[in-house]
Design an enzyme around this catalytic site. Structure first.
Site, PDB file in Angstrom:
ATOM      1  CG  HIS A  65      -0.199  -0.044   2.530  1.00 18.13           C
ATOM      2  ND1 HIS A  65       0.261  -1.229   3.058  1.00 18.13           N
ATOM      3  CD2 HIS A  65       0.167   0.915   3.410  1.00 18.13           C
ATOM      4  CE1 HIS A  65       0.864  -0.992   4.210  1.00 18.13           C
ATOM      5  NE2 HIS A  65       0.832   0.314   4.443  1.00 18.13           N
ATOM      6  CB  CYS A 197       2.416   1.846  10.217  1.00 21.05           C
ATOM      7  SG  CYS A 197       1.067   2.144   9.053  1.00 21.05           S
TER       8      CYS A 197
END
Length: 685
Positions: A65, A197
């Site tokens: 992603h 993250c």
């Protein structure tokens, strides 16, 4: 999520055998739906995100992603692989692949929807349904979470209503049971957690769901999570944090407003640990609470560990601690070193003997201005060793480590222990503070521990060790290293130049690159002929990779994608400015060809620079400090030779591919990509 995934974005027979091929196959579906405007540019962004941390998860899941300017709207594509694809998960290949594409400026609503998918991936029933699905439309419906269309069935005859049986008399009154006081429910162990993250789309929310699920599975635990994702974050209520018995940080980027969690038992790990072993983390924080361990100050045991897992070995942690010190040291090196270099350039190499400008400064004299630049730079450069030591200690023990670290670094300068002394002082200071933090103290003293007790005791211990125990041996080692550098000549100097060149070009700004650079800069604190040669070789080799990639995209543009050719234009300036990271986009897309070619050119340049006896007094600047280089003409020849070697190798290696891009330098792009075919030799990320 109805707009994010359709049947056209589902591939139930994904035939790719590498993660790069899988990403390309799914990305091509996005391009076909006009969700992605530049296939190669988007894949470069996916590869850059993958280089930060593998996106494979336990349970056979891969979630490549990224956020990219080449994405027109938030999009999700799904592929199912029969053989599995390696995405770096500890338990093996992934068979369920989700490619998540978010625009660079995606709004909060879309990112929240993407985060809901990340939470779904922690549901075993959801994953099982994906593995058995046979229809693309049904799979898209399942992922979106839509209710399936009800099938038309014949109406059934309603069952007759049941009627109560008639009673013949009143029901007998039951005997009342003796009342007992209800048992008080056991108090739950309350945990607050923060997950985050680098991209903030997938891992952040998967870790949150995993921790919350582990809390639900444990009868006596309550977990509340604050997700600090791309869509921002909603702060936990102060009363929730105050009532918590422990804290879990599962993150790969710094926790925002971390001081809110100070004074509580804390477990600090990487975000993947929150996904893969939540029950273990809950057990760890409960054990810390039972022992009465709490964090002090900024509520952080080891801030450098925030980018790693609790399973990191000592070598990995040591590297992170050292890189923490080097990263804070570099600005002092750049500012101080360049000011000193400008002073030399304007006033000559005798400017270091000029009187203090505080006592003697003539506004109209060039030498006075040169002396000013030199003396300001010298003051900044004098912080090099203390800052290095202070922030190594900070990397180990957070803010309480700063005072003993700076004290130890200053002592290293006082006893002429130099750069090596700073390294030792920082590690000792951090170790001492970490030992003190493990001591259980009465609650009444916890408030003064980080302000008074820890700085006092740790500074005294570090001072004793540096002055009386290890300082003198380190100073002797520093002198021996200096003498060795000064004695280098001939083959020995060339070998050192080769080693430094290889280190500078191996990871293009990573740990090895920084080690070589720090070694060179450390020698400038007490410059000698040998240390100036080392600095020259390091900077020359560091310029090679971006300049070589820029030249290669110019002379053989058809071997590179359109995005790489655009990056090549910027690489000219970055390489000339000694910014090795300018080659990273090329290495991320094709490391097996770019990195070896860069290392070969860097080794040639480092060897030639040492052989030519080139010297450099400035720690940075690239071609803009050529006037300060000893033997500047030969120095430029060394750089040019390395650039030519790297360019030739990368062109040859890329040309050997059986299916090379054929778009030409006119911007036609990668012909292979346009045809939707995968190159015969897979390109690693």
């Amino acid at each position: 999520m109805s707009e994010m995934i359709t049947a056209d974005l589902v591939d139930l027979d994904l035939s790719a055998d590498t993660k790069e091929a899988a990403a390309r196959a799914l990305a091509e579906r996005m391009v076909a739906q006009s969700r992605v405007t530049d296939l190669d540019g988007f894949l470069a962004d996916v590869a850059a995100r993958e280089a930060q941390m593998p996106t494979g998860l336990d349970g056979g899941i891969g979630i490549p992603h990224c956020r990219s300017e080449h994405v027109t709207e938030p999009t999700l594509a799904f592929g199912r692989s029969a053989d599995g694809i390696d995405f770096g998960a500890p338990d093996g290949p992934a068979d369920l692949i989700f490619l998540i594409a978010a625009p660079a400026g995606a709004d909060d609503a879309h990112l929240t929807i993407l985060s809901s998918l990340a939470r779904q991936l922690m549901d075993e029933d959801f994953k099982a349904a994906l593995r058995t699905a046979t229809d693309a439309e049904a799979t898209a419906t399942l992922i979106r979470g839509d209710e399936p269309e009800p099938s038309a069935e014949p109406e059934s005859t309603p069952e007759p209503e049941s009627r109560p049986e008639p009673t013949t008399g009143p029901e007998p009154t039951p005997e009342p049971e003796p009342e007992t006081a209800p048992a008080a429910p056991a108090a739950k162990f309350k945990i607050v957690a923060v997950t985050s993250c680098p991209t903030g789309i997938a891992h952040t929310y998967m870790a949150a769901e995993s921790l919350e699920k582990a809390g639900r599975d444990a009868d006596d635990v309550e977990v509340v999570v604050e997700t600090q994702g791309s869509a921002g974050f909603t702060r936990l209520a102060p009363e929730v944090i105050a009532g918590a018995d422990g804290v879990i940080f599962a993150h790969d980027v710094p926790v925002r407003e971390k001081d809110r969690f100070a004074g509580k038992p804390t477990v600090d790990v990487g975000v993947k640990a929150g996904i893969n072993r939540p029950a273990e983390l809950i057990g760890e924080v409960r054990e810390k609470a039972a022992r009465g361990e709490t964090t002090s100050g900024a509520a952080s045991a080891t801030p450098v560990d925030r980018a790693g897992d609790a399973g990191d070995g000592y070598g990995t942690k040591l590297r992170k601690w050292l890189m923490s010190g080097v990263s804070y040291m570099v600005p002092f090196v750049a500012a101080g070193g360049l000011l000193i270099a400008l002073g030399f350039a304007i006033g000559g190499y005798t400017i270091n003997k000029a009187p203090s400008v505080a006592e003697h400064f003539v506004w109209t004299q060039t030498d006075s201005w040169a002396a000013l630049l030199f003396q300001v730079g010298s003051v900044a450069f004098a912080f090099l060793v203390p800052v290095l030591a202070g922030f190594i200690a900070y990397g180990m023990a957070d803010r309480p480590g700063l005072v003993p670290g700076f004290v130890g670094g200053s002592i290293a300068l006082t006893i002429n222990a130099g750069f090596l002394g700073g390294l030792a002082a920082g590690l000792i200071a951090g170790g001492v503070v970490m030992a003190i933090q493990k001591v259980n103290v009465p609650p009444v003293l916890r408030g003064i521990m980080p302000v008074v007790v820890i700085p006092l005791i740790s500074s005294a211990v570090v001072g004793f060790l540096m002055f009386l125990v290890i300082g003198k041996p380190i100073a002797s080692l520093q002198r021996a290293l200096t003498d060795w550098l000064n004695s280098l000549s001939g083959a020995n100097a060339i070998i050192l130049g080769i080693i430094l060149g290889l280190m500078m070009c191996f990871d293009l700004g990573g740990p090895l690159n920084k080690v070589a650079y720090a070694f060179a800069v450390g020698g400038l604190a007490n410059p000698t002929e040998g240390s100036l040669k080392v600095m020259a070789a390091v900077m020359a080799a560091g310029m090679v990779p971006p300049l070589a990639m820029a030249l290669a995209t110019t002379v053989r543009g058809r071997l590179f994608t359109k995005a790489e050719r655009e990056n090549g234009k910027a690489a000219w300036v970055l390489g000339a400015s000694f910014i090795t990271e300018g080659a990273i986009p090329f290495a991320a897309a094709d490391p097996l060809r770019v990195i070896p070619a860069s290392m070969a050119g860097g080794a040639v340049t480092g060897a030639l620079s040492m052989a030519f006896g080139c010297t450099l007094r400035a720690p940075h600047g690239g071609i803009f400090v050529v006037p300060l280089i000893g033997n500047p003409f030969l120095y430029l020849i060394a750089v040019a030779a390395g650039v030519c070697v790297s360019t030739a190798l990368v062109v040859i290696l890329k040309g050997m591919r059986k299916s090379a891009p054929e778009g030409g330098a006119d911007g036609a792009g990668d012909a292979t990509a346009q045809k939707g075919e995968e190159p015969k030799i897979p390109v690693a990320a």
